[in-house]
Motif scaffolding. Structure first.
Motif, PDB file in Angstrom:
ATOM      1  N   ILE A  49      12.189 -40.298  13.288  1.00  0.00           N
ATOM      2  CA  ILE A  49      12.252 -40.197  11.827  1.00  0.00           C
ATOM      3  C   ILE A  49      11.487 -38.950  11.403  1.00  0.00           C
ATOM      4  O   ILE A  49      10.314 -38.779  11.766  1.00  0.00           O
ATOM      5  N   GLY A  52       9.296 -33.907   5.914  1.00  0.00           N
ATOM      6  CA  GLY A  52       9.245 -32.465   5.652  1.00  0.00           C
ATOM      7  C   GLY A  52       8.829 -31.640   6.858  1.00  0.00           C
ATOM      8  O   GLY A  52       8.750 -30.413   6.769  1.00  0.00           O
ATOM      9  N   ALA A  90      11.427 -42.011  -0.560  1.00  0.00           N
ATOM     10  CA  ALA A  90      10.803 -41.365   0.605  1.00  0.00           C
ATOM     11  C   ALA A  90      11.088 -39.863   0.669  1.00  0.00           C
ATOM     12  O   ALA A  90      10.310 -39.104   1.236  1.00  0.00           O
ATOM     13  N   VAL A 227      -1.756 -23.994   1.954  1.00  0.00           N
ATOM     14  CA  VAL A 227      -0.580 -24.217   1.112  1.00  0.00           C
ATOM     15  C   VAL A 227       0.563 -23.506   1.827  1.00  0.00           C
ATOM     16  O   VAL A 227       0.449 -22.320   2.131  1.00  0.00           O
ATOM     17  N   SER A 237       1.752 -23.344  10.166  1.00  0.00           N
ATOM     18  CA  SER A 237       0.979 -24.269  10.993  1.00  0.00           C
ATOM     19  C   SER A 237       1.431 -25.700  10.721  1.00  0.00           C
ATOM     20  O   SER A 237       2.352 -25.930   9.935  1.00  0.00           O
TER      21      SER A 237
HETATM   22  C1  LIG Z   1      -0.492 -26.238   5.591  1.00  0.00           C
HETATM   23  C2  LIG Z   1      -0.665 -27.732   5.755  1.00  0.00           C
HETATM   24  C3  LIG Z   1      -1.690 -28.385   5.097  1.00  0.00           C
HETATM   25  C4  LIG Z   1      -1.863 -29.776   5.243  1.00  0.00           C
HETATM   26  N1  LIG Z   1      -2.887 -30.389   4.572  1.00  0.00           N
HETATM   27  C5  LIG Z   1      -3.060 -31.727   4.696  1.00  0.00           C
HETATM   28  C6  LIG Z   1      -4.123 -32.387   3.999  1.00  0.00           C
HETATM   29  O1  LIG Z   1      -4.879 -31.766   3.253  1.00  0.00           O
HETATM   30  N2  LIG Z   1      -4.270 -33.722   4.167  1.00  0.00           N
HETATM   31  C7  LIG Z   1      -3.425 -34.446   4.966  1.00  0.00           C
HETATM   32  O2  LIG Z   1      -3.623 -35.669   5.069  1.00  0.00           O
HETATM   33  N3  LIG Z   1      -2.411 -33.850   5.630  1.00  0.00           N
HETATM   34  C8  LIG Z   1      -2.209 -32.522   5.521  1.00  0.00           C
HETATM   35  N4  LIG Z   1      -1.196 -31.904   6.208  1.00  0.00           N
HETATM   36  C9  LIG Z   1      -0.337 -32.700   7.097  1.00  0.00           C
HETATM   37  C10 LIG Z   1       0.991 -33.160   6.452  1.00  0.00           C
HETATM   38  O3  LIG Z   1       1.330 -32.353   5.367  1.00  0.00           O
HETATM   39  C11 LIG Z   1       0.944 -34.612   5.983  1.00  0.00           C
HETATM   40  O4  LIG Z   1       0.627 -35.447   7.058  1.00  0.00           O
HETATM   41  C12 LIG Z   1       2.292 -35.050   5.388  1.00  0.00           C
HETATM   42  O5  LIG Z   1       2.179 -36.336   4.831  1.00  0.00           O
HETATM   43  C13 LIG Z   1       3.430 -35.046   6.408  1.00  0.00           C
HETATM   44  O6  LIG Z   1       4.636 -35.231   5.689  1.00  0.00           O
HETATM   45  P1  LIG Z   1       6.027 -34.800   6.288  1.00  0.00           P
HETATM   46  O7  LIG Z   1       7.077 -35.329   5.379  1.00  0.00           O
HETATM   47  O8  LIG Z   1       6.054 -33.351   6.544  1.00  0.00           O
HETATM   48  O9  LIG Z   1       6.034 -35.628   7.653  1.00  0.00           O
HETATM   49  P2  LIG Z   1       6.656 -35.184   9.054  1.00  0.00           P
HETATM   50  O10 LIG Z   1       5.847 -34.067   9.612  1.00  0.00           O
HETATM   51  O11 LIG Z   1       8.110 -34.971   8.940  1.00  0.00           O
HETATM   52  O12 LIG Z   1       6.382 -36.504   9.902  1.00  0.00           O
HETATM   53  C14 LIG Z   1       5.067 -36.890  10.220  1.00  0.00           C
HETATM   54  C15 LIG Z   1       5.098 -38.291  10.845  1.00  0.00           C
HETATM   55  O13 LIG Z   1       5.561 -39.225   9.876  1.00  0.00           O
HETATM   56  C16 LIG Z   1       6.716 -39.919  10.351  1.00  0.00           C
HETATM   57  N5  LIG Z   1       7.594 -40.120   9.194  1.00  0.00           N
HETATM   58  C17 LIG Z   1       7.999 -39.176   8.306  1.00  0.00           C
HETATM   59  N6  LIG Z   1       8.730 -39.752   7.328  1.00  0.00           N
HETATM   60  C18 LIG Z   1       8.807 -41.074   7.623  1.00  0.00           C
HETATM   61  C19 LIG Z   1       9.435 -42.195   6.996  1.00  0.00           C
HETATM   62  N7  LIG Z   1      10.140 -42.083   5.865  1.00  0.00           N
HETATM   63  N8  LIG Z   1       9.308 -43.411   7.590  1.00  0.00           N
HETATM   64  C20 LIG Z   1       8.600 -43.560   8.738  1.00  0.00           C
HETATM   65  N9  LIG Z   1       7.993 -42.538   9.372  1.00  0.00           N
HETATM   66  C21 LIG Z   1       8.088 -41.308   8.811  1.00  0.00           C
HETATM   67  C22 LIG Z   1       7.312 -39.011  11.412  1.00  0.00           C
HETATM   68  O14 LIG Z   1       8.064 -39.778  12.352  1.00  0.00           O
HETATM   69  C23 LIG Z   1       6.061 -38.413  12.023  1.00  0.00           C
HETATM   70  O15 LIG Z   1       5.534 -39.340  12.942  1.00  0.00           O
HETATM   71  C24 LIG Z   1      -0.991 -30.520   6.077  1.00  0.00           C
HETATM   72  C25 LIG Z   1       0.051 -29.846   6.748  1.00  0.00           C
HETATM   73  C26 LIG Z   1       0.214 -28.463   6.586  1.00  0.00           C
HETATM   74  C27 LIG Z   1       1.333 -27.773   7.299  1.00  0.00           C
END
Ligand SMILES: Cc1cc2nc3c(=O)[nH]c(=O)nc-3n(C[C@H](O)[C@H](O)[C@H](O)COP(=O)(O)OP(=O)(O)OC[C@H]3O[C@@H](n4cnc5c(N)ncnc54)[C@H](O)[C@@H]3O)c2cc1C
Length: 363
Positions: A49, A52, A90, A227, A237
């Motif tokens: 799954i 972003g 979601a 950001v 990253s």
């Molecule tokens: C520049 C940068 C800054 C960041 N800063 C922070 C911060 O300040 N604090 C913080 O906590 N995180 C931070 N993050 C990490 C990230 O942004 C978060 O963890 C965010 O919530 C991930 O969302 P995503 O949709 O990109 O998940 P993905 O990277 O697509 O997935 C992450 C995990 O979630 C699972 N997943 C995704 N969607 C679902 C769904 N609908 N149902 C079940 N499982 C799912 C995936 O299988 C995977 O295991 C940062 C990342 C970057 C690149």
């Protein structure tokens, strides 16, 4: 629903690394999700799954099975007295939601401004920043249980939310469909984080207008490459690469002794630490990494450490194998120098290299 074959996963992740997925399916609603998961259960394909792509590292070999993106759109708000109950699909982009809430003067999420990714992933690691965590506003999570083959609702208290953790992290059983938040319809956000308080020019504990908080948080985050911005190569990253280790008093004493012995600090109390509610201590991983001899801006192979933040490993035209080698060398050097075990924050997708430290790999 939209289905494609042989899709580059590097393009769907913020770090821009990794091989292709055999198949990618974007799904628009709960009914489609149930149908697709039902069909896939009869095939031997493994399912991953994706949201972003901001907290995943994809192996160079990619993902041999199907990647599903629950791209459900929904932003429904109901006012209940001085509170707002917010139902979010979601597939909503987390920071667009925060911007909208701030514009409507709703308080509760302004400190979480600028975190990339989608709403569906926000409970996975209980996103947090600048003294606020999702757990403070989360009411419930709606998900599809792939084992029981039915839709389920978890009240926040049943989500096992902790520091960068939850019951959902590291297992693919539940696909999150919707998240419900409770915000305050008016008023300020309480500033609990010293760096943010300094930047706003207020004392800790002060209440500040969410719009001002958002601007200050975004400014601080930009300064750290936190950001996602295509013009900022230092933001290529997966965010913080390691979680801040939480260690007990004995391990802290050993760390202090090593830091004194190596001449890194002149007094034990100068090793940075923050008390954890369970009596242990959180030590900044960035401090450990820099004091182990790694520095901001360094490049090894095609990857490196961000010029702006020692905790962010960045892609400078390399491959996932380069990243895993850098990760392993950081892990081993911090372990050898300080006896502290670092743990990777992003989720790994696909086959790991054989020499990746198992303890580093996280759940
Ligand atoms: C520049 C940068 C800054 C960041 N800063 C922070 C911060 O300040 N604090 C913080 O906590 N995180 C931070 N993050 C990490 C990230 O942004 C978060 O963890 C965010 O919530 C991930 O969302 P995503 O949709 O990109 O998940 P993905 O990277 O697509 O997935 C992450 C995990 O979630 C699972 N997943 C995704 N969607 C679902 C769904 N609908 N149902 C079940 N499982 C799912 C995936 O299988 C995977 O295991 C940062 C990342 C970057 C690149």
């Amino acid at each position: 629903m939209h289905e494609r074959s042989h899709v580059s996963l590097a393009e769907l992740t913020t770090i821009g690394l990794g091989g292709p997925a055999k198949r990618l399916i974007d799904i628009d609603d709960e009914t489609e999700l149930e149908q697709v998961l039902g069909e896939l259960a009869n095939e031997s394909d493994e399912v991953f799954i994706l949201g972003g792509g901001s907290n995943v590292i994809v192996s160079d070999g990619g993902w041999p099975g199907t990647v599903i993106r629950p791209a459900f759109r929904r932003f429904d708000a109901t006012k209940e007295g001085c509170e707002v109950l917010l139902h979010l699909g979601a597939g909503e982009v987390w920071d667009d939601v925060v911007r909208e809430c701030v514009q409507r003067r709703w308080a509760g999420v302004s400190c979480l401004s600028g975190i990339p990714g989608w709403v569906g992933a926000s409970p996975i690691q209980n996103i947090g920043a600048y003294g606020t965590e999702l757990s403070q506003v989360l009411v419930e999570v709606h998900a599809f249980d792939r084992d029981a083959k039915r839709h389920v609702i978890f009240p926040a208290a049943d989500c096992a939310l902790g520091y960068r953790s939850s019951r959902f992290r590291g297992n693919a059983r539940h696909v999150i469909e919707k998240v419900v938040l409770r915000l305050r319809a008016d008023g300020g956000d309480i500033i609990r984080y010293p760096e943010l308080a300094r930047s706003l020019g207020v004392r800790e504990g002060a209440s500040v207008n969410p719009a001002e908080v958002r601007e200050a948080v975004l400014e601080l985050r930009r300064g750290k490459g936190m950001v996602v911005d295509p013009r900022d190569t230092e933001s290529r990253s997966a965010g913080s690469y390691f979680v801040n280790p939480i260690i007990d008093a004995q391990a802290l004493q050993r760390l202090e002794a090593r830091a004194l012995e190596l001449g890194i600090v002149t007094e034990a109390g100068l090793v940075p630490r923050y008390p954890n509610p369970d009596g242990r201590f959180k030590v900044p991983a960035a401090w450990l990494i820099e004091k182990a001899g790694f520095h901001k801006g360094m490049t090894v192979g095609g990857v490196g450490i961000s010029k702006k933040h020692a905790l962010a490993l960045v892609n400078r035209g390399g491959a996932t194998s380069d990243l895993l080698r850098l990760e392993a060398s950081i892990f081993h050097r911090v372990m050898d120098r300080f006896g502290v075990r670092l743990q990777r924050e992003p989720i790994f997708v696909g086959e790991e290299m054989e020499d990746t430290p198992k303890s580093c790999a996280g759940p």
